[in-house]
Design a protein around this motif. Structure first.
Motif, short mmCIF file in Angstrom:
data_model
loop_
_atom_site.label_atom_id
_atom_site.label_comp_id
_atom_site.label_asym_id
_atom_site.label_seq_id
_atom_site.Cartn_x
_atom_site.Cartn_y
_atom_site.Cartn_z
N THR A 79 0.98 -1.30 -0.09
CA THR A 79 -0.15 0.28 0.30
C THR A 79 0.76 1.26 -0.02
O THR A 79 0.50 2.05 -0.63
CB THR A 79 -1.02 -0.05 1.47
N ASN A 80 1.49 0.91 0.44
CA ASN A 80 2.34 2.54 0.81
C ASN A 80 4.13 2.02 0.64
O ASN A 80 4.35 1.08 0.66
CB ASN A 80 3.03 3.21 2.58
N LYS A 81 4.99 2.98 -0.30
CA LYS A 81 6.42 2.98 -0.64
C LYS A 81 7.25 4.21 0.34
O LYS A 81 6.59 5.40 0.16
CB LYS A 81 6.29 2.85 -1.84
N VAL A 82 7.97 3.68 0.61
CA VAL A 82 8.86 4.49 1.83
C VAL A 82 10.20 4.58 1.19
O VAL A 82 10.86 3.54 0.61
CB VAL A 82 8.40 4.33 3.15
N VAL A 83 11.10 5.77 1.23
CA VAL A 83 12.07 5.99 0.66
C VAL A 83 13.17 6.21 2.11
O VAL A 83 13.01 7.24 2.32
CB VAL A 83 12.64 6.58 -0.66
N ILE A 84 14.00 5.56 2.54
CA ILE A 84 14.47 6.68 3.65
C ILE A 84 16.66 6.38 2.22
O ILE A 84 16.88 5.67 2.93
CB ILE A 84 14.93 5.80 4.70
N VAL B 157 9.75 10.30 1.04
CA VAL B 157 11.40 10.50 0.75
C VAL B 157 11.90 11.19 2.10
O VAL B 157 11.66 12.50 2.56
CB VAL B 157 12.10 10.80 -0.32
N LEU B 158 12.71 10.52 2.99
CA LEU B 158 13.19 10.26 4.12
C LEU B 158 15.07 10.92 3.40
O LEU B 158 15.43 9.73 3.54
CB LEU B 158 12.96 10.60 5.69
#
Length: 488
Positions: free
Chosen positions: A43-48, A85-86
C-alpha cells in the motif's frame, strides 16, 4: 500526506552510491555514501536515504535545490511520492569539500534509490534499543552562575572552578533490524545522537565515526547486509575527547565502539511481519527577533571586561616559569625550606615579601588571561550574531517552513526534524510518544540550523547564538511531532 495500511507483505531493497568528492588534491581517508532503503508493504512505499554529509541544504556541499530535484525524479521516474522520501545527513564535518559535484549528487543518490527498488525482497522487521555513553558529552557546560559555556575550538573552555555540571546526552541507539525471510540479515537502520567532529589524521575526507561504525556492523553481519546511520538530536552533543591535545584526532576507535554497541542490540531483536504508515506535514516556525538586543548585551559585557583588565609587570615569558615554581611548592616557592626557616630565625622577611609580591602579580596576570578568554568568546559570538542578523534582515518572511515526517515501520516510529535539534528536545519527543520505540531523525529534509529548547535562550550557549529560530519553535514542533506520531 497520510497513507493507511492494508494488505501485502513487506518488501525492501537497499543500494548505495559513492558520493565522495573527486576534487583534485583532495585527501580521501574513506568513501562517503548515499545509502537508500526502499520499503513497500503493498500500500505504501517509503524511501529512507542516509547520506554521509554535513546537512541537507544551506551549509556544506549539498545545495537547497538538491532535495526538490531528487524528490521530483523519484516521483516522476519511480512513481514514489516525494513526500514519502526522508533524506538524513550524518552531519560529518568537512575539512574542505566532501562530496561530488552538485548534479552528480542528485544523479548518484537517485541511482541508489532506483537500484534499491529494482532489487526488492520480502523481509521481516524488528526494533530495539542499544546503549552507548562513553563517546560523547553535552558540550554546554553549566556554570555556577547558571549560564552555559560551550566546548568549542573557537574559544577556550571556562576555568574549572566555574563549572558546576554537564548537561544531558541521549545514550540510546535506536535500531531497526530488517531480515530476509530465512532470517539472514538484510539491513540495519541505527539512530544515534552524536556530533562527528574529530575526523581522522591529516584532516582527510571521512564519513567520521558513523562511517566506521557502519563498516563494523556490515562486516560482522555479512550477507551483503547494509547499515544505514540516521543522525539524532545531537545539536549540543560532542565527542568527549574533542579537546584532547594528547593524542591524534582519529574517530575510528569510537566508531568501532559505536558499531559494537549497535551489534549488541541487533542480536537481541526478533523480526516479524510489518506494515508501513507515513505522514508528512509542513509547519511554519518563527524567525528570532531578539538578535539586536543580544548583540547590545554582549557589547556591554565586552566593555565591562575591557575595563576590568589590570596592569601587570609580567608577560608570558616571566609568568610561565614563575607560575610553575609557585605551583610546584606553594609553601616554599623561592628556595629550599631551610632558607625560609633560617630567615624566620633571624627575623629576615625578604623571601616572604618577595613571595607576596610574586603571588599578587601572578593573580593579576591570571585574571587578565581569564578576561581575555571571555573576550575571545564574546567577540566570536558578536560576529556570529551579526551574520545571522544580516541573513534575517534579507529574509522576506518572518516564518520558515519546516517539514516533519513520521514513519511507522512495524512497532517502531521515526520522526524527523529539518534542524540541528538539541538533545533535550529529542528526549522530550521520545518520552511523549506512546510507542515503545520512537527515534528522532534530525538533520532530515532541510536545515534550519540549531534548534535549542526555549529554556536555553538566555543561557549564552553557542547553539543559541547560532540559532535562526524564535523560542516559540519548540512548542510548535513538539506539538506537531506528537500529533503526527499519534496519527500513525
Amino acid at each position: 500526506m497520510n497513507s493507511n495500511n492494508s494488505g501485502g507483505s513487506l518488501r525492501a531493497g537497499v543500494a548505495k552510491s559513492d558520493i565522495t568528492t573527486s576534487q583534485e588534491g583532495a585527501l580521501i581517508n574513506d568513501p562517503l555514501y548515499a545509502k537508500a532503503l526502499v520499503l513497500d508493504d503493498g500500500t505504501n512505499k517509503v524511501v529512507i536515504i542516509a547520506m554521509d554529509a554535513l546537512a541537507i541544504g544551506v551549509i556544506g556541499d549539498i545545495k537547497e535545490d538538491f532535495l526538490p530535484k531528487l524528490r521530483s525524479r523519484i516521483e516522476q521516474e519511480l512513481q514514489i511520492p516525494g513526500c514519502h522520501v526522508l533524506v538524513n545527513a550524518s552531519h560529518t564535518h568537512p575539512p574542505g569539500r566532501l562530496l561530488c559535484d552538485d548534479d552528480e549528487q542528485v544523479d548518484r543518490t537517485f541511482d541508489a534509490v532506483r537500484r534499491a527498488l529494482q532489487n526488492m525482497t520480502e523481509v521481516k522487521v524488528g526494533s530495539g534499543v542499544g546503549y552507548e555513553d562513553r563517546i560523547m558529552i553535552n558540550r554546554n557546560l553549566t556554570l555556577k552562575n547558571g549560564k552555559h559555556w560551550s566546548i568549542r575550538y573557537a574559544n577556550p573552555c571556562p576555568p574549572d572552578e566555574e563549572v558546576a555540571a554537564v548537561g544531558p546526552t541521549d545514550p540510546d541507539i535506536g535500531v531497526i533490524r530488517i531480515d530476509r525471510m530465512d532470517g539472514q540479515p538484510f539491513a540495519v537502520l541505527y539512530n544515534f545522537a552524536c556530533h562527528p567532529l574529530i575526523g581522522v589524521p591529516q584532516r582527510a575526507v571521512t564519513a567520521n565515526y558513523p562511517g566506521f561504525a557502519s563498516k563494523v556492523i556490515e562486516e560482522t553481519l555479512g550477507n551483503d547486509a547494509m547499515a544505514l546511520f540516521l543522525q539524532g538530536a545531537a545539536g549540543d552533543v560532542i565527542e568527549v575527547l574533542f579537546k584532547d591535545v594528547n593524542r591524534s584526532r582519529d574517530s575510528e576507535p569510537i566508531g568501532t565502539m559505536l558499531g559494537i554497541s549497535t551489534l549488541n542490540a541487533i542480536r537481541d531483536i526478533e523480526t516479524k511481519d510489518a506494515k508501513l504508515s507515513i505522514i508528512s506535514e509542513t509547519i511554519m516556525l518563527p524567525r528570532r527577533t531578539d538578535i539586536p538586543q543580544r548583540i547590545e548585551a554582549l557589547l556591554e559585557e565586552q566593555t565591562r571586561l575591557l575595563e576590568s583588565l589590570r596592569t601587570t609587570c609580567l608577560n608570558i615569558k616571566t609568568f610561565l616559569p614563575l607560575y610553575i615554581k609557585y605551583a610546584l611548592n606553594p609553601e616554599y616557592p623561592s628556595d629550599y625550606s631551610y632558607r625560609y626557616l633560617q630567615a624566620e630565625k633571624i627575623g629576615d622577611d625578604a623571601l616572604t615579601t618577595l613571595d607576596t609580591e610574586n603571588r599578587n602579580n601572578l593573580n593579576k596576570y591570571l585574571e587578565n588571561i581569564h578576561t581575555m578568554e571571555r573576550l575571545t568568546r564574546i567577540q566570536e559570538n558578536i560576529v556570529t550574531l551579526n551574520f545571522h542578523k544580516a541573513m534575517n534582515d534579507k529574509a522576506d518572511n518572518a516564518m520558515m517552513p519546516a517539514e516533519v515526517i513520521g514513519i511507522k515501520i512495524g512497532d517502531c516510529v521515526l520522526i524527523s526534524a529539518p534542524a540541528e535539534v538539541l538533545v533535550e528536545v529529542g528526549l522530550n519527543v521520545k518520552k511523549a510518544s506512546p510507542y515503545k520505540h520512537t527515534f528522532m531523525a534530525a538533520y532530515s529534509n532541510g536545515f534550519l540550523d540549531y534548534a535549542p529548547p526555549v529554556a536555553q535562550y538566555d543561557k549564552g550557549g553557542y547553539e543559541v547564538v547560532e540559532c535562526h529560530l524564535g523560542p516559540e519553535w519548540q512548542q510548535l514542533y513538539e506539538e506537531k511531532a506528537d500529533e503526527i506520531i499519534r496519527k500513525l
